[in-house]
Design a protein around this motif. Structure first.
Motif, PDB file in Angstrom:
ATOM      1  N   LYS A 100     -10.493  37.513  20.961  1.00  0.00           N
ATOM      2  CA  LYS A 100      -9.400  37.180  20.040  1.00  0.00           C
ATOM      3  C   LYS A 100      -9.630  37.823  18.680  1.00  0.00           C
ATOM      4  O   LYS A 100      -8.700  38.310  18.053  1.00  0.00           O
ATOM      5  N   HIS A 106      -7.274  40.445  16.748  1.00  0.00           N
ATOM      6  CA  HIS A 106      -6.788  40.246  15.378  1.00  0.00           C
ATOM      7  C   HIS A 106      -7.144  41.446  14.497  1.00  0.00           C
ATOM      8  O   HIS A 106      -6.343  41.884  13.675  1.00  0.00           O
ATOM      9  N   ARG A 135     -10.939  34.252  11.458  1.00  0.00           N
ATOM     10  CA  ARG A 135      -9.769  34.951  11.985  1.00  0.00           C
ATOM     11  C   ARG A 135      -9.005  35.657  10.855  1.00  0.00           C
ATOM     12  O   ARG A 135      -8.602  36.802  10.990  1.00  0.00           O
TER      13      ARG A 135
END
Length: 118
Positions: free
Chosen positions: A4, A8, A58
């Motif tokens: 992930k 990103h 993130r």
């Protein structure tokens, strides 16, 4: 989780690179776009590194590594300086030094926090 984060980073980099290209189209006959993207990118990175809204991992990889990394272009600066006979080392050095100042300006605008937490 790592996949992930890579996604990103990739998405942020794609957006930053596309925006850099758009800025370069504004100045097709000059190198002014190099100054714009590198200085704005340095300031954005400084802001992202300290602003609480971007404190998650993130957000850091999307906006910092991805977007700011894709938006700025040290490789274009070096290529421009190498291929252009009229550019001197001083031009590149000034841009790097001013970029460092813009990074710290971004940290100030972002609400600078202590280094160990950045």
């Amino acid at each position: 989780m790592a996949a992930k984060l890579i996604g990103h980073t990739f998405l942020g980099g794609a957006i930053g690179s596309a925006l850099r290209y758009e800025v370069s189209l504004l100045f097709p006959q000059s190198s002014h776009w190099l100054w714009i993207v590198n200085l704005l990118g340095a300031m954005v990175l400084g802001f992202i590194n300290v602003h609480p809204k971007f404190s998650s991992e993130r957000a850091q990889v999307f906006w910092g590594t991805g977007f700011a990394g894709g938006f700025t272009t040290l490789s274009a600066l070096i290529t421009f300086a190498t291929l252009n006979r009229h550019v001197q080392f001083v031009f590149v050095a000034i841009q790097v030094l001013v970029g460092i100042l813009f990074y710290f300006l971004g940290r100030i605008l972002g609400g600078d926090r202590p280094w160990q937490n950045s």
